[in-house]
Design a protein around this motif. Structure first.
Motif, PDB file in Angstrom:
ATOM      1  N   VAL A  36       4.732   5.172   9.711  1.00  0.00           N
ATOM      2  CA  VAL A  36       3.585   5.388   8.824  1.00  0.00           C
ATOM      3  C   VAL A  36       2.527   4.308   9.051  1.00  0.00           C
ATOM      4  CG1 VAL A  36       2.836   5.456   6.415  1.00  0.00           C
ATOM      5  CG2 VAL A  36       4.958   6.592   7.100  1.00  0.00           C
ATOM      6  N   ASN A  37       2.977   3.061   9.233  1.00  0.00           N
ATOM      7  CA  ASN A  37       2.008   1.987   9.463  1.00  0.00           C
ATOM      8  C   ASN A  37       1.273   2.183  10.790  1.00  0.00           C
ATOM      9  OD1 ASN A  37       1.004  -0.834   8.711  1.00  0.00           O
ATOM     10  ND2 ASN A  37       1.844  -1.201  10.753  1.00  0.00           N
ATOM     11  N   PHE A  38       1.983   2.677  11.792  1.00  0.00           N
ATOM     12  CA  PHE A  38       1.358   2.930  13.087  1.00  0.00           C
ATOM     13  C   PHE A  38       0.371   4.091  12.998  1.00  0.00           C
ATOM     14  CE2 PHE A  38       1.289   5.164  17.164  1.00  0.00           C
ATOM     15  CZ  PHE A  38       0.871   4.146  18.009  1.00  0.00           C
ATOM     16  N   ALA A  39       0.739   5.102  12.215  1.00  0.00           N
ATOM     17  CA  ALA A  39      -0.092   6.306  12.141  1.00  0.00           C
ATOM     18  C   ALA A  39      -1.321   6.117  11.263  1.00  0.00           C
ATOM     19  CB  ALA A  39       0.746   7.487  11.628  1.00  0.00           C
ATOM     20  N   PHE A  40      -1.185   5.435  10.124  1.00  0.00           N
ATOM     21  CA  PHE A  40      -2.270   5.355   9.149  1.00  0.00           C
ATOM     22  C   PHE A  40      -2.920   3.974   9.062  1.00  0.00           C
ATOM     23  CE2 PHE A  40       0.478   8.820   7.738  1.00  0.00           C
ATOM     24  CZ  PHE A  40      -0.443   9.849   7.538  1.00  0.00           C
ATOM     25  N   LYS A  41      -2.274   2.959   9.626  1.00  0.00           N
ATOM     26  CA  LYS A  41      -2.809   1.599   9.565  1.00  0.00           C
ATOM     27  C   LYS A  41      -3.127   1.182   8.127  1.00  0.00           C
ATOM     28  CE  LYS A  41      -2.858   1.494  14.079  1.00  0.00           C
ATOM     29  NZ  LYS A  41      -1.867   0.703  14.835  1.00  0.00           N
ATOM     30  N   ASN A  42      -2.260   1.585   7.213  1.00  0.00           N
ATOM     31  CA  ASN A  42      -2.465   1.310   5.794  1.00  0.00           C
ATOM     32  C   ASN A  42      -1.186   0.715   5.234  1.00  0.00           C
ATOM     33  OD1 ASN A  42      -2.545   1.747   2.830  1.00  0.00           O
ATOM     34  ND2 ASN A  42      -4.506   2.740   3.281  1.00  0.00           N
ATOM     35  N   LEU A  43      -1.254  -0.538   4.797  1.00  0.00           N
ATOM     36  CA  LEU A  43      -0.059  -1.235   4.338  1.00  0.00           C
ATOM     37  C   LEU A  43       0.526  -0.599   3.088  1.00  0.00           C
ATOM     38  CD1 LEU A  43       1.917  -3.568   4.630  1.00  0.00           C
ATOM     39  CD2 LEU A  43       0.321  -5.005   3.340  1.00  0.00           C
ATOM     40  N   LYS A  44      -0.330  -0.248   2.127  1.00  0.00           N
ATOM     41  CA  LYS A  44       0.168   0.314   0.864  1.00  0.00           C
ATOM     42  C   LYS A  44       0.866   1.650   1.093  1.00  0.00           C
ATOM     43  CE  LYS A  44      -3.039  -1.943  -2.336  1.00  0.00           C
ATOM     44  NZ  LYS A  44      -4.054  -1.748  -3.392  1.00  0.00           N
ATOM     45  N   VAL A  45       0.268   2.476   1.923  1.00  0.00           N
ATOM     46  CA  VAL A  45       0.891   3.771   2.223  1.00  0.00           C
ATOM     47  C   VAL A  45       2.235   3.570   2.915  1.00  0.00           C
ATOM     48  CG1 VAL A  45       0.658   5.912   3.535  1.00  0.00           C
ATOM     49  CG2 VAL A  45      -1.322   4.964   2.343  1.00  0.00           C
ATOM     50  N   SER A  46       2.291   2.603   3.813  1.00  0.00           N
ATOM     51  CA  SER A  46       3.536   2.318   4.519  1.00  0.00           C
ATOM     52  C   SER A  46       4.613   1.840   3.559  1.00  0.00           C
ATOM     53  CB  SER A  46       3.289   1.269   5.603  1.00  0.00           C
ATOM     54  OG  SER A  46       2.299   1.687   6.502  1.00  0.00           O
ATOM     55  N   ILE A  47       4.226   0.952   2.637  1.00  0.00           N
ATOM     56  CA  ILE A  47       5.177   0.427   1.657  1.00  0.00           C
ATOM     57  C   ILE A  47       5.703   1.538   0.761  1.00  0.00           C
ATOM     58  CG2 ILE A  47       5.407  -1.035  -0.379  1.00  0.00           C
ATOM     59  CD1 ILE A  47       3.513  -3.027   0.975  1.00  0.00           C
ATOM     60  N   ILE A  48       4.790   2.368   0.244  1.00  0.00           N
ATOM     61  CA  ILE A  48       5.185   3.465  -0.642  1.00  0.00           C
ATOM     62  C   ILE A  48       6.097   4.448   0.086  1.00  0.00           C
ATOM     63  CG2 ILE A  48       4.338   5.457  -1.943  1.00  0.00           C
ATOM     64  CD1 ILE A  48       1.832   3.794  -2.579  1.00  0.00           C
ATOM     65  N   SER A  49       5.774   4.728   1.332  1.00  0.00           N
ATOM     66  CA  SER A  49       6.584   5.677   2.104  1.00  0.00           C
ATOM     67  C   SER A  49       7.992   5.146   2.346  1.00  0.00           C
ATOM     68  CB  SER A  49       5.905   5.961   3.451  1.00  0.00           C
ATOM     69  OG  SER A  49       4.635   6.539   3.265  1.00  0.00           O
ATOM     70  N   SER A  50       8.088   3.875   2.690  1.00  0.00           N
ATOM     71  CA  SER A  50       9.414   3.301   2.945  1.00  0.00           C
ATOM     72  C   SER A  50      10.236   3.219   1.668  1.00  0.00           C
ATOM     73  CB  SER A  50       9.279   1.912   3.571  1.00  0.00           C
ATOM     74  OG  SER A  50       8.627   1.013   2.687  1.00  0.00           O
ATOM     75  N   LEU A  51       9.603   2.877   0.556  1.00  0.00           N
ATOM     76  CA  LEU A  51      10.317   2.835  -0.727  1.00  0.00           C
ATOM     77  C   LEU A  51      10.778   4.230  -1.143  1.00  0.00           C
ATOM     78  CD1 LEU A  51       8.209   0.288  -2.810  1.00  0.00           C
ATOM     79  CD2 LEU A  51      10.573   0.017  -2.051  1.00  0.00           C
ATOM     80  N   ALA A  52       9.911   5.225  -0.936  1.00  0.00           N
ATOM     81  CA  ALA A  52      10.282   6.604  -1.269  1.00  0.00           C
ATOM     82  C   ALA A  52      11.468   7.058  -0.428  1.00  0.00           C
ATOM     83  CB  ALA A  52       9.088   7.532  -1.054  1.00  0.00           C
ATOM     84  N   GLU A  90       0.231  -8.449   4.729  1.00  0.00           N
ATOM     85  CA  GLU A  90       0.355  -8.178   6.159  1.00  0.00           C
ATOM     86  C   GLU A  90       1.578  -7.317   6.411  1.00  0.00           C
ATOM     87  OE1 GLU A  90      -1.422 -12.014   8.423  1.00  0.00           O
ATOM     88  OE2 GLU A  90       0.503 -12.323   7.408  1.00  0.00           O
ATOM     89  N   ALA A  91       1.453  -6.404   7.355  1.00  0.00           N
ATOM     90  CA  ALA A  91       2.564  -5.519   7.674  1.00  0.00           C
ATOM     91  C   ALA A  91       3.769  -6.305   8.199  1.00  0.00           C
ATOM     92  CB  ALA A  91       2.121  -4.481   8.704  1.00  0.00           C
ATOM     93  N   LYS A  92       3.511  -7.395   8.907  1.00  0.00           N
ATOM     94  CA  LYS A  92       4.617  -8.172   9.467  1.00  0.00           C
ATOM     95  C   LYS A  92       5.454  -8.829   8.369  1.00  0.00           C
ATOM     96  CE  LYS A  92       2.189 -12.591  10.206  1.00  0.00           C
ATOM     97  NZ  LYS A  92       1.831 -13.592  11.236  1.00  0.00           N
ATOM     98  N   GLY A  93       4.883  -8.969   7.187  1.00  0.00           N
ATOM     99  CA  GLY A  93       5.637  -9.535   6.079  1.00  0.00           C
ATOM    100  C   GLY A  93       6.829  -8.678   5.691  1.00  0.00           C
ATOM    101  N   PHE A  94       6.781  -7.386   6.049  1.00  0.00           N
ATOM    102  CA  PHE A  94       7.892  -6.480   5.753  1.00  0.00           C
ATOM    103  C   PHE A  94       9.179  -6.950   6.436  1.00  0.00           C
ATOM    104  CE2 PHE A  94      10.449  -2.656   6.399  1.00  0.00           C
ATOM    105  CZ  PHE A  94      10.386  -2.052   5.151  1.00  0.00           C
TER     106      PHE A  94
END
Length: 250
Positions: A36-52, A90-94
């Motif tokens: 998701v982070n690669f596709a949308f370049k959006n940290l919040k969307v990536s976080i929400i998607s991984s949590l979901a 930052e995405a790398k913080g994940f």
């Protein structure tokens, strides 16, 4: 139902964690975050998607295994990683939590060797509901030391490589390293652990058989000695009767 049968039917810690399939599924939220982070370049969307994804996987595991522990395990690690990523912005913080987690685990495995409680053996015992009879055999402890050292190398290698990628802001390669240095390296460490387990089990089985044979031999010797030392009362009675008859004739 006896207490022994009740203990045998109790699930092991590995089963309570969702089994091997549960451990594999628990890595999927990381994959979702990366994609998701690669596709949308959006940290919040990536976080929400991984949590979901973590919540869905946790619920599925909970329904399949009949308890909520797999659900908690699936969400806990992802939740911490997502929180760190959100706070750092930052995405790398994940991946930061996993990086430091690796160095802590590596240090713990090394320390366990020093204190003569190799974690490879301890964890295997707990996960499979086995006893700790191997602790009394120095050769078995040594074998588990070797397996534990392999685990320590795996965790420390993860830390060194992923920490370097983190410092270099290589988020894409950091994700690849996270996945590539996950189960593949764990498989190597598991091979070392299985090697140690088989050697320890074989050695302990041989020791038990030798002890049983020795006990049986001692029992035979004790019975033989008892037979030699205990007089035959029937034979003694015949001798006494014969002497009495001889005296009566005289």
């Amino acid at each position: 139902m006896t207490s022994a049968e009740t203990e045998e039917k109790q699930p092991t810690l590995l089963e309570q964690m969702g089994g091997v399939s549960g451990m594999l599924l628990s890595s999927l939220p990381v994959v979702v975050f990366v994609i998701v982070n690669f596709a949308f370049k959006n940290l919040k969307v990536s976080i929400i998607s991984s949590l979901a994804a973590a919540v869905v996987i946790g619920v599925v595991l909970a329904v399949r295994k009949g308890n909520i522990q797999p659900a908690i395990s699936a969400v806990f690690g992802v939740g911490i990683a997502a929180f760190i990523a959100y706070k750092t912005g930052e995405a790398k913080g994940f991946f930061l939590f996993g990086i430091w987690q690796s160095v802590v685990y590596g240090g713990a495995f090394l320390l366990s060797i020093i204190v003569r409680w190799p974690l490879a053996g301890v964890i295997w015992t707990v996960l499979n509901g086995r006893d700790r009879s191997w602790r009394s055999d120095k050769a078995s402890v040594r074998d588990y030391d070797i397996a534990t050292f392999v685990w320590a190398l795996v965790f420390l290698a993860r830390f060194v490589v992923q920490r370097w990628l983190y410092n270099e802001d290589q988020v894409g390669w950091l994700a690849v390293a996270r996945l590539g240095m996950g189960y593949p390296l764990m498989a190597i460490a598991l091979v070392a652990t299985v090697w140690a387990v088989r050697r320890a089990d074989k050695r302990l089985k041989e020791a038990e058989e030798a002890h049983a044979a020795e006990a049986a031999a001692e029992e035979v010797l004790a019975r033989t000695a008892d037979d030699l030392l205990t007089p035959d009362m029937d034979e003694l009675k015949r001798v006494v009767d014969a002497e009495a008859r001889d005296k009566s004739r005289d």
